[in-house]
Design a protein around this motif. Structure first.
Motif, short mmCIF file in Angstrom:
data_model
loop_
_atom_site.label_atom_id
_atom_site.label_comp_id
_atom_site.label_asym_id
_atom_site.label_seq_id
_atom_site.Cartn_x
_atom_site.Cartn_y
_atom_site.Cartn_z
N ARG A 136 0.91 -1.12 -0.03
CA ARG A 136 -0.01 0.04 0.04
C ARG A 136 0.82 1.35 -0.05
NH1 ARG A 136 -4.77 -0.49 2.05
NH2 ARG A 136 -5.42 -2.71 2.12
N SER A 151 -6.13 -13.39 1.14
CA SER A 151 -6.62 -12.18 2.08
C SER A 151 -6.35 -10.82 1.77
CB SER A 151 -7.00 -12.68 3.29
OG SER A 151 -5.64 -12.58 4.11
N GLN A 202 -7.44 -7.35 -0.76
CA GLN A 202 -7.61 -5.71 -0.41
C GLN A 202 -6.59 -4.92 -1.31
OE1 GLN A 202 -5.85 -6.00 3.61
NE2 GLN A 202 -7.67 -7.31 4.16
N ARG A 246 -8.27 -4.48 -4.42
CA ARG A 246 -9.33 -3.31 -4.43
C ARG A 246 -8.74 -1.94 -4.48
NH1 ARG A 246 -12.32 -6.69 -1.38
NH2 ARG A 246 -11.18 -6.02 0.55
#
Lengths: 277, 313, 550
Positions: free
Chosen positions: C440, C466, C470, C473
């Protein structure tokens, strides 16, 4: 960064090596207090005396006090060791950084380095000193030159490894220019291996200086360096072995201290290469 | 294989060229007039003139280099200023003791160091390992001539197990020859053992962490089979490499050891030449030693292909 | 896949009861695995699934007695191999069992074979470690083993070294070695993770086939529910060292009970392309025309070796849209990304970035244009300088282009909030973040320069499933928010199906098929695309019906 310091502090090799080195450095710094007399004062009456209470390390063939000479000799050894380490690391780092980044320089520089590495260091140093005359500066230069290629290779290796790292490529992508790439992202990675390398250079320089003096091609004979003291003791070895023994022991302990420090630093600065060498 | 060896041999040309340039320039990079330097502090003007003429120092630098290189290519290393004998002949006379000392030292060092390093790696962290590593760091720290005198003092003077100094040629018989060589070889091999043992330990330890060692264990091999068949074989390349690199160390050590033990080899020739500033001899010796170093490392490069099938030619 | 019914009372080949393995002091938890119960019966494949750090590999190593000495230690429970307790067995006995009654294959076929020993000898060793054989009988056995794992030309391969054969072949060699003495238990630790998808399909089929023929019990470790769907009879799901759910494969895949299992299965991207609102009128930000890259090995005396990494690649990316380049390893997809970034110079063709001739810009102009295209790399652990705080990494770009330090920092704080990292973290070092968080941060760093094009080179391949969802997205979010063009490099068809508007399929440096994602996935025209799609593990299952954007 703090955890690095903690690790270093916990390493026994660093403690022992550092301790030995500190003791020698103290001897060099406080030589006039450790030995009140003149290490070059002749005393023909007291020639070749064995170690005793009056002269702890005995005397040489001119009656000079060996304890005093050995204490003062630490100055030369440490001076040569540290200077050679600093000079060869500085020169090697600059060459290595450029070689690692500029292709055509690399090709040329590495051939020259291979050539220098092929010449046995001692011979190169002996030849240079024989021709340029013996002085402290010549000795330092003559010992530093054969060490430079090793530093260059080390730095270049690090640079070649780091320049492929995604974080360096990311930095290029966000518009960081070459000088900043080198300073911000590449240089910090060379610090730890260079510190370690510097200790090894320092150790080998001290040995080399002693060898050169011992062979009669070192610092001028009137300077009481450990190598010179031992060179003078060669002829009298069978009747006065202490002339070689005490400076030899001092030299071995100092070099041991530097080597232990280097090993310990290597283990604590870079856990990944702990196992190497 | 032969193609690889030939290419590798060609690759030594630039290295030797750099060596040659360096050796040639040594004389000219120093301060002052080379002829004066060589002649020494108390030389008469006619001596200096003679030396200048003999070395051709009055000609332009590139001419000097060219003719020097040309003679070099023909195997002519020049003539000694001191004895007026050809340098090649002087070196040839001193070759045997140096070769004998180096070969004995090398053999002894490898035979001791490789098993020592392997055992240290295998028992990493134990007292055996610590002992080997302590020996290695101490062996690395004691200057070879200090060690030499200590051994002479203990084993030759006090215990009288070996002659103090000197050298006897192989022609005089094997035992007298070996008897005088044991002490110098022992002295010289200590630093080499330290170096090779450390590298052996490090590379075996590295290899022991590899996935294929785990595979070997998963097959149910005995520990010994894993160590010898899988670990040591893979650790061979770095070990052989350091033997080559350490060869430079050996050459340096030879010069010193010969002085300590009074062995009339190339090392002694070097020291004598330096004291007499016999420049052609110094040049010749450096060239010969450098060539030996390059050659040894060439052989080692070719050896890699034997140890590691991944290295292609 | 239906599980063979295990008759009640039948003794499993492997029975693990209450196994607990301690981690060294100072680790993030006390036990690597805790209170594990597992049974593997003859003739069945039990898949142990979990994310990284779940303890699944530790379980496998504990069974084999291969736990790293001095670091991991079983402290409780028992491991019974055909009723014999392995934890209580002396070392010599354990060694006798390894390779004969239980065998293991590993993840990295590249490093799991000894590089300096011939393949034939390595397989032979698996035999001779336990039984005596004449050289002739040994050779015959090795050759027949090689045939049974479908290694072509075994006589020839016998003398070959591992580096001379492909990854798939190496894994076949590993399987041959493991099966040499017909073990009752085979442990497979992520055996296909390092392989390309088409190779993976073949290796999975091989394991299935051999296991069925010999009635071997298989403990199969994986992180990939696609693989589970392909091969499992029963499944055990692990989380943080504990088993959270065990059951029949069909039942777990269709009706997972534990929330963690449900989350994991839900996070697997669907192979069915997500609907896209593709705007064909958006301006083109990147186009390449005949882009080529040839690496030539140079050297004074060496023979020239040329590798064509990319050839005649022509692509187009519009603003607000994502072009996916899919392909297997060595297909040249990353080379295209590196050329587009000008991290390497193309050897042919044009790169046009928002109208400028980006592929040929000189140093000064290139520097000015660099801010228009940014990149996110695969490995989040190597993408941030470990010695600099993330704040300094994020502000480096804007400051390079003349932004004031304070302003750059304010912007970095904004972006951190955008990517879901708390603002207080700006002065921390990369090692204080997880892999997903670092990725990120890398996205935020790329956005700091307000690029028009974002190149994402396998941005989620190193992440757990998992976390992967994220990050995907987030990437999709920022694409829409900033109207970014995105060049998305991936080997994973499922991921491509979810994030791309158009895809280009690469094979051996060339694009073999190119088109809107739905078209390529539903009506592949090139044979290779069809093979890729057919090999996608678990394609029979409709994973993640909800898609990435649930």
């Amino acid at each position: 960064m703090n955890s690095d310091l903690l690790l270093i502090g916990r390493n026994t090799a660093v403690m022992i090596g550092g301790g030995l080195l500190l003791a020698m450095a103290a001897a060099a710094l406080f030589a006039p207090w450790l030995f009140a007399g003149d290490p070059t004062a002749l005393d023909p009456v007291a020639r070749l005396r064995a170690p005793a209470a009056a002269q702890w390390f005995g005397t040489d063939m001119y009656g000079r006090d060996l304890y005093g000479r050995t204490v003062y000799g630490s100055r030369i050894s440490l001076l040569v060791g540290l200077t050679v380490a600093a000079v060869s690391v500085a020169v090697g780092l600059s060459i290595g950084l450029v070689a690692g980044y500029v292709r055509w320089v690399d090709a040329v520089v590495m051939r020259v380095m291979d050539g220098i590495m092929a010449i046995p260091g001692i011979l190169l140093a002996i030849a240079m000193i024989a021709l340029a005359g013996s002085s402290l500066v010549t000795v330092v230069v003559a010992i530093a030159i054969p060490e430079v290629p090793r530093v260059v290779r080390l730095v270049r290796g690090v640079v070649l490894g780091i320049r492929e790292e995604p974080y360096v490529e990311a930095a290029i992508s966000v518009g960081t220019r070459l000088p900043h790439i080198l300073i911000r992202h590449v240089l910090p990675n060379t610090v730890a291996p260079l510190i370690v390398q510097a200790t090894y250079v320092c150790a080998s320089a001290m040995i080399l200086e002693a060898i050169l003096s011992f062979l009669g091609a070192g610092v001028p004979p009137e300077i009481p360096s450990w190598g010179n003291i031992m060179a003078e003791g060669r002829t009298y070895f069978q009747i006065a072995p202490w002339i070689i023994f005490f400076p030899g022991l001092a030299l071995a302990l100092t070099v041991l201290g530097v080597n232990l420090l280097g090993d310990g630093l290597r283990d604590s600065l870079d856990p990944r290469i702990t196992k190497r060498m | 294989m032969i193609g690889f060896a030939a290419r590798r041999l060609l690759a030594t040309v630039p290295v030797m060229a750099v060596v040659a340039v360096f050796v040639f320039l040594l004389l000219h990079l120093g301060p002052g007039d080379p002829a004066t330097v060589i002649a020494g502090d108390y030389a008469k003007p006619e001596d200096i003139a003679r030396i200048r003429a003999q070395l051709g120092l009055d000609r332009p630098l590139y001419v000097q280099f060219g003719s020097w290189l040309w003679r070099l290519a023909q195997g002519d290393l020049g003539v000694s200023i001191f004895s007026n004998l050809p340098v090649a002949q002087l070196i040839g006379q001193r070759l045997e003791p140096t070769l004998a000392l180096s070969a004995l030292t090398l053999t002894f060092a490898v035979l001791v160091a490789v098993p020592l390093g392997t055992v240290a790696a295998w028992t990493a962290g134990s007292w055996i390992d610590r002992g080997v590593m302590a020996f290695a760091v101490v062996g690395f720290s004691v200057p070879v001539f200090v060690l030499g005198y200590a051994l002479i003092y203990g084993l030759a003077l006090k215990l009288a197990l070996f002659p103090v100094q000197g050298y006897v040629g192989l022609a005089e018989g094997l035992w007298p020859f070996l008897h005088r060589l044991i002490l110098p070889s022992l002295t010289l091999s200590v630093v080499y053992i330290a170096l090779i043992a450390r590298i052996t330990r490090a590379s075996v330890l590295d290899v022991l962490g590899e996935d294929y060692i785990r595979t070997a264990h998963a097959k149910g091999l005995t520990e010994r089979a894993v160590l010898v068949r899988h670990a040591l074989r893979n650790a061979a390349v770095p070990i052989v490499t350091v033997i080559g690199i350490g060869f430079a160390l050996l050459i340096g050590g030879v010069v010193v050891t010969e002085s300590v033990f009074n062995i009339p080899g190339l090392g002694r020739l070097t020291v004598d030449a330096v004291l007499r500033r016999d420049y052609p001899v110094i040049q010749g010796i450096i060239l010969v030693f450098s060539a030996a170093y390059v050659l040894v490392n060439l052989v080692i490069d070719i050896l890699y292909t034997v140890f590691d099938p991944r290295i292609r030619y | 896949m239906s599980a063979p019914a295990n008759p009640e009372g039948d003794v499993p080949v492997l029975r693990i009861r209450e196994l607990t393995v301690a981690l060294p002091p100072g680790a993030d938890r006390a036990h690597a695995v805790e209170d594990i119960d597992l049974d593997v019966h003859a003739g069945e494949i039990l898949c142990v699934v979990g994310e990284s750090g779940s303890g699944k590999s530790v379980t496998a190593q504990a069974v084999m007695g291969l736990l790293p000495r001095g670091q991991l230690r079983p402290v409780g429970g028992e491991i019974l191999l055909q009723g014999e307790d392995l934890l209580a067995a002396p070392r010599a006995r354990l060694r006798g069992l390894r390779g004969s009654r239980m065998a293991m294959i590993f993840q990295e076929p590249m490093t799991a074979l000894n590089p300096v020993m011939s393949i034939g000898r390595q397989i032979a060793e698996a035999l001779t470690a336990h039984i005596r054989l004449t050289p002739r009988a040994r050779r015959a056995r090795v050759l027949s083993l090689m045939e049974s794992v479908r290694l072509a030309a075994p006589e020839h391969l016998y003398k070959a070294y591992p580096h001379q054969i492909s990854g798939g072949q190496r894994q076949r060699v590993m399987i041959a070695m493991a099966l040499a003495l017909e073990p009752v238990l085979l442990i497979a630790d992520e055996p296909t993770t390092a392989l390309d998808v088409t190779t993976q399909a073949r290796i999975l089929a091989l394991i299935r086939e051999i296991q069925a023929a010999r009635d071997t019990g298989v403990l199969f470790i994986t992180h990939d529910f696609g693989v589970v769907a392909e091969i499992a009879d029963r499944v055990a799901v692990m989380q943080s060292g504990r088993i959270v759910e065990t059951g029949d494969a069909h039942q777990i895949l269709s009706q997972p009970e534990h929330p963690y299992t449900r989350m994991l299965i839900g996070a697997v991207p669907s192979l069915a392309p997500a609907p896209r609102d593709t705007d064909d009128g958006a301006p083109v930000v990147l186009s390449t025309e005949g882009l080529s890259k040839t690496y030539s090995g140079h050297g004074l005396l060496r023979r020239q070796r040329e590798v064509v990494a990319a050839k005649g690649v022509s692509i187009q990316v519009r603003r607000g849209q994502t072009l996916g380049i899919v392909g297997e390893s060595g297909s040249g997809k990353s080379t295209v990304a590196r050329c587009v970034m000008r991290l390497t110079d193309p050897t042919g063709g044009d790169i046009s970035l928002g109208g400028s001739d980006f592929g040929r810009l000189g140093a000064r102009a290139l520097w000015a244009a660099r801010k228009r295209v940014q990149i996110v790399f695969q490995d989040p652990y190597r993408s941030l300088n470990p010695r600099r705080t993330i704040g300094r990494s994020m502000t480096e770009g804007p400051i390079n282009y003349g932004m004031a330090r304070a302003e750059a920092r304010a912007r970095a704080l904004e972006l951190l909030a955008l990517v879901g990292i708390e603002r207080g973290a700006i002065d921390r070092y990369p090692h204080q973040f997880s892999g997903g968080q670092r990725q990120r941060i890398c996205i935020a760093r790329a956005l700091a320069l307000e690029p028009e094009l974002l190149v994402a080179d396998e941005p989620v391949s190193a992440l757990d499933v998992s976390v992967q969802a994220q990050v995907l997205r987030l990437l999709d979010d920022v694409r829409r928010r900033y109207h970014l063009g995105m060049l998305f490099i991936t080997h994973d068809l499922r991921v491509a199906a979810q994030v791309c508007d158009t895809v280009a399929v690469m094979l051996a440096g060339e694009i073999v098929e190119h088109g809107p994602v739905a078209e390529v996935f539903e009506r592949p025209s090139h044979d290779y695309t069809r093979r890729l799609l057919a090999a996608a593990p678990g394609r029979a299952w409709n994973f993640g019906a909800s898609g990435v954007r649930e």
